[in-house]
Design an enzyme around this catalytic site. Structure first.
Site, short mmCIF file in Angstrom:
data_model
loop_
_atom_site.label_atom_id
_atom_site.label_comp_id
_atom_site.label_asym_id
_atom_site.label_seq_id
_atom_site.Cartn_x
_atom_site.Cartn_y
_atom_site.Cartn_z
N HIS A 16 0.83 -1.28 0.03
CA HIS A 16 0.06 -0.17 0.05
C HIS A 16 0.77 1.32 -0.09
O HIS A 16 0.48 2.10 -0.65
CB HIS A 16 -0.88 -0.17 1.28
N LYS A 40 -17.34 -7.14 6.92
CA LYS A 40 -15.96 -7.83 6.98
C LYS A 40 -15.59 -7.72 8.40
O LYS A 40 -15.95 -6.80 9.16
CB LYS A 40 -14.92 -7.04 6.27
N ARG A 89 -2.09 -5.82 -8.44
CA ARG A 89 -0.88 -7.03 -8.23
C ARG A 89 -0.86 -8.40 -9.36
O ARG A 89 0.11 -8.40 -9.70
CB ARG A 89 -0.91 -7.54 -6.59
O1 PNS Z 1 -8.95 -3.31 0.67
P1 PNS Z 1 -10.17 -3.60 0.23
O2 PNS Z 1 -10.97 -4.63 1.29
O3 PNS Z 1 -10.18 -4.43 -1.21
O4 PNS Z 1 -11.03 -2.40 -0.31
C1 PNS Z 1 -12.39 -2.71 -0.82
C2 PNS Z 1 -13.15 -1.27 -0.90
C3 PNS Z 1 -13.33 -0.87 0.70
C4 PNS Z 1 -12.13 -0.12 -1.67
C5 PNS Z 1 -14.47 -1.33 -1.31
O5 PNS Z 1 -15.17 -2.32 -0.78
C6 PNS Z 1 -15.26 0.04 -1.43
O6 PNS Z 1 -15.33 0.72 -2.13
N1 PNS Z 1 -16.28 -0.02 -0.47
C7 PNS Z 1 -17.25 0.93 -0.19
C8 PNS Z 1 -18.80 0.60 -0.77
C9 PNS Z 1 -18.87 0.93 -2.11
O7 PNS Z 1 -18.64 2.01 -2.72
N2 PNS Z 1 -19.03 -0.15 -2.95
C10 PNS Z 1 -19.39 0.00 -4.29
C11 PNS Z 1 -17.99 -0.27 -5.15
S1 PNS Z 1 -18.02 -1.70 -5.81
#
Ligand code: PNS
Length: 157
Positions: A16, A40, A89
């Site tokens: 990150h 989660k 990745r």
């Molecule tokens: O690090 P992660 O868990 O892969 O991150 C995922 C994340 C938090 C970026 C994604 O789940 C997200 O954007 N969540 C917010 C809810 C949202 O906007 N969902 C619609 C996008 S598909």
């Protein structure tokens, strides 16, 4: 221009950090969005995850760390942000990230997702792998910064 790099960051890894450092060269402000997903289970609370990121970037004035719940695009609209940064990745990441990029675009037509490919040496690092290695007492110096190793030790002791 502003951009947002959203994620769970449970905890932040060297992968990150690499993406954040590289992305921040291209923007005036890079917002790290620490997300709370009720489905989660996290090891670190949202405030602990935020603090670990802030400690890492304390000397970088371009980087701001925020926490939020709900849709990413709602936060972006409210704060006039149009660019989403995502790290890639592997092809597995791509399948998942493409779906999110298209969904975010459908929800907010001005949103653009910029993908940054991870540096090779970080391409196998994930927060889940870090937690697994640590739970078996493995060495984490190549995976996370020292203050995160310390936080993991404290969490698991
Ligand atoms: O690090 P992660 O868990 O892969 O991150 C995922 C994340 C938090 C970026 C994604 O789940 C997200 O954007 N969540 C917010 C809810 C949202 O906007 N969902 C619609 C996008 S598909």
């Amino acid at each position: 221009m502003k951009a947002i790099y959203p994620g769970s960051f449970d905890p932040i890894t060297n992968g990150h950090i690499d993406i954040i450092n590289r992305a921040s060269n291209f923007f005036d402000e890079l917002i790290i969005g620490v997300m709370m997903n009720s489905k989660k289970k996290y090891m670190f609370s949202i405030e602990e995850r935020k603090k670990l990121i802030e400690q890492q970037f304390a000397n970088n004035a371009k980087i701001k760390v925020v926490t939020f719940q709900g849709l990413l695009v709602d936060y972006m609209k409210k704060h006039h942000i149009k660019v989403i940064i995502k790290g890639l990745r592997t092809v597995t990441d791509y399948a998942y990230e493409a779906q999110m990029a298209l969904t975010n675009k459908n929800l907010y037509k001005d949103a653009e997702t910029f993908f940054i490919h991870s540096t090779e040496k970080y391409s196998l690092i994930s927060s889940s792998i870090v937690k697994e290695i640590y739970s078996y007492g493995g060495e984490l110096t190549d995976y996370v910064p020292k203050h995160v190793v310390d936080a993991l030790k404290e969490k698991l002791s």
